[in-house]
Design a protein around this motif. Structure first.
Motif, PDB file in Angstrom:
ATOM      1  N   VAL A  56       0.897  -1.300   0.447  1.00  0.00           N
ATOM      2  CA  VAL A  56       0.278   0.350   0.186  1.00  0.00           C
ATOM      3  C   VAL A  56       0.850   0.917   0.252  1.00  0.00           C
ATOM      4  O   VAL A  56       1.831   1.681   0.732  1.00  0.00           O
ATOM      5  N   ILE A  58       0.549   5.435   0.808  1.00  0.00           N
ATOM      6  CA  ILE A  58       0.297   6.546   0.385  1.00  0.00           C
ATOM      7  C   ILE A  58       0.505   8.110  -0.264  1.00  0.00           C
ATOM      8  O   ILE A  58       2.263   8.038   0.642  1.00  0.00           O
ATOM      9  N   GLU A  60       0.672  12.342  -0.539  1.00  0.00           N
ATOM     10  CA  GLU A  60       0.181  13.121   0.192  1.00  0.00           C
ATOM     11  C   GLU A  60       0.176  14.365  -1.458  1.00  0.00           C
ATOM     12  O   GLU A  60       1.176  14.156  -1.571  1.00  0.00           O
ATOM     13  N   SER A  81      -9.584   7.953  -2.065  1.00  0.00           N
ATOM     14  CA  SER A  81      -9.487   9.458  -1.819  1.00  0.00           C
ATOM     15  C   SER A  81     -10.012   9.987  -0.543  1.00  0.00           C
ATOM     16  O   SER A  81     -10.840  10.073  -0.057  1.00  0.00           O
ATOM     17  N   ALA A 196      -8.911   9.845   9.091  1.00  0.00           N
ATOM     18  CA  ALA A 196      -8.061   8.721   8.929  1.00  0.00           C
ATOM     19  C   ALA A 196      -9.062   7.731   9.060  1.00  0.00           C
ATOM     20  O   ALA A 196      -9.081   6.077   8.452  1.00  0.00           O
ATOM     21  N   ILE A 199     -11.608   6.565   6.491  1.00  0.00           N
ATOM     22  CA  ILE A 199     -10.212   6.431   5.156  1.00  0.00           C
ATOM     23  C   ILE A 199     -10.232   4.497   4.935  1.00  0.00           C
ATOM     24  O   ILE A 199     -10.714   4.047   4.617  1.00  0.00           O
TER      25      ILE A 199
END
Length: 383
Positions: A56, A58, A60, A81, A196, A199
């Motif tokens: 995974v 992430i 930003e 998203s 968070a 998500i």
């Protein structure tokens, strides 16, 4: 720039970073792409992730969303998203209204994928995101409708110790409760924690992540840190009194983040006068007063300093100290003190004189300078 690329929470090894960056710059030269520095750094991160075979990644966004380099990734690899609080910032690039800025940010949403919207202070931002996400064909999820969060022991009007202890929180998710702590200071971090969790909850509805447990979510929240955002630090530079100086570093660089910093400072038992080291980035759309007006009070002591040249971004410069100094003088008044110093270290030396606590703020570039000095975390033993 290497510390912007993390693998399992640690900065990528220098040799791996250099190998990936060299591959990217070579391809850029051969293809005549004339990529910007941020585009090269983004491609380097993506290549490093691919070579490390991460499960995974992430990402930003750097600025906005629609035209940001991170938005180059293809739709099929985007799982979810997330959009945090939208406020006025970078108006010269993103637009001068909340609607325009929110629309730019919402362009990271992908067709048939969830897009989670965090808590918002402005309805026009919510409306703009809803329109954009709907037009994209993504599925909008409001974090506030999915996740409940509150402090189990609401803090008193002021804390009695510095740094304050972690917040004990209760999170309601799908009819179940999670009891955990959040080390990130500030009430606004409860909103970020809600985003968070929402998500992760969206991820738990995909085939690869159904095994994520509430216990793991609680543990993740309790371990989360955020360098440069209300970060408590012990400054290790020797002082005449032999004591270490406690610093609060926060990269507040726009009115919204400055307001969050001011709200947090109001909860702390800080002896007057308060002491600051401040630097601001040059930005035509943001005046020194518009940022510092929420933070500084009459009687404050302030050292205005420049930050160091930013590697690979020569256009990023600090505001002229004389201009910042005048705005600061107006805010702290005749009972305050304002000086200009040549760098962060000498600014800290002045600001820490007779003080046990100093706030370093105004720019993430200044905070980056701070992390290059001898430091240790002041919050490691706070539970």
């Amino acid at each position: 720039m290497r510390d912007s690329v993390l693998l399992n929470g640690r900065a990528i090894p220098p040799e791996d970073y250099q190998e990936a960056f060299q591959s990217v710059t070579t391809a850029n030269e051969i293809g005549g792409c004339r990529s910007t520095n941020f585009e090269l750094q983004t491609a380097t991160a993506l290549l490093a992730f691919e070579r490390a075979q991460v499960e995974v990644a992430i990402l930003e966004v750097g600025l906005g969303g629609r035209l940001d380099a991170t938005n180059v990734i293809s739709d099929d690899v985007v799982l979810v998203s997330g959009i945090a609080a939208v406020d006025l910032d970078h108006e010269a690039i993103l637009g001068d209204t909340l609607e325009l800025i929110a629309t730019e940010k919402a362009a990271i949403a992908r067709k048939d994928r969830p897009c989670v919207l965090g808590d918002q202070s402005h309805q026009e931002a919510v409306d703009a995101v809803q329109r954009s996400v709907s037009a994209t064909g993504a599925r909008l999820i409001h974090a506030s409708e999915q996740v409940g969060i509150r402090q189990s022991q609401p803090s008193k009007s002021t804390h009695s110790v510095l740094p304050p202890p972690a917040a004990n929180v209760i999170i309601n998710l799908g009819g179940e409760q999670i009891h955990t702590t959040i080390r990130l200071p500030g009430t606004h971090q409860l909103h970020n924690a809600r985003l968070a969790v929402a998500i992760v909850e969206a991820l738990r509805h995909t085939a690869s992540f159904t095994s994520i447990t509430l216990k793991q979510i609680a543990q993740g929240l309790s371990l989360a840190t955020w360098p440069g955002r209300l970060d408590w630090i012990d400054y290790q530079e020797p002082r005449e009194d032999g004591e270490n100086l406690t610093l609060l570093a926060d990269g507040a660089h726009n009115p919204a983040s400055a307001s969050s910093l001011a709200n947090y400072l109001s909860t702390l038992p800080i002896a007057k006068p308060r002491s600051f080291v401040i630097s601001l980035s040059h930005s035509p759309s943001k005046s020194a007063r518009s940022i510092l007006g929420a933070v500084l009070l009459p009687g404050d002591r302030v050292a205005v300093v420049p930050f160091s040249p930013v590697e690979g971004m020569p256009w990023v410069k600090p505001q002229e100290p004389a201009m910042v100094m005048q705005a600061v003088k107006d805010l702290v008044g005749p009972s305050g003190e304002v000086v200009v110093r040549g760098d962060l270290k000498t600014g800290l030396s002045w600001a820490g004189r007779g003080q046990s606590f100093v706030i370093v703020t105004g720019s993430l570039y200044l905070v980056a300078d701070l992390y290059r000095l001898p430091l240790s975390s002041a919050t490691e033993c706070v539970g």
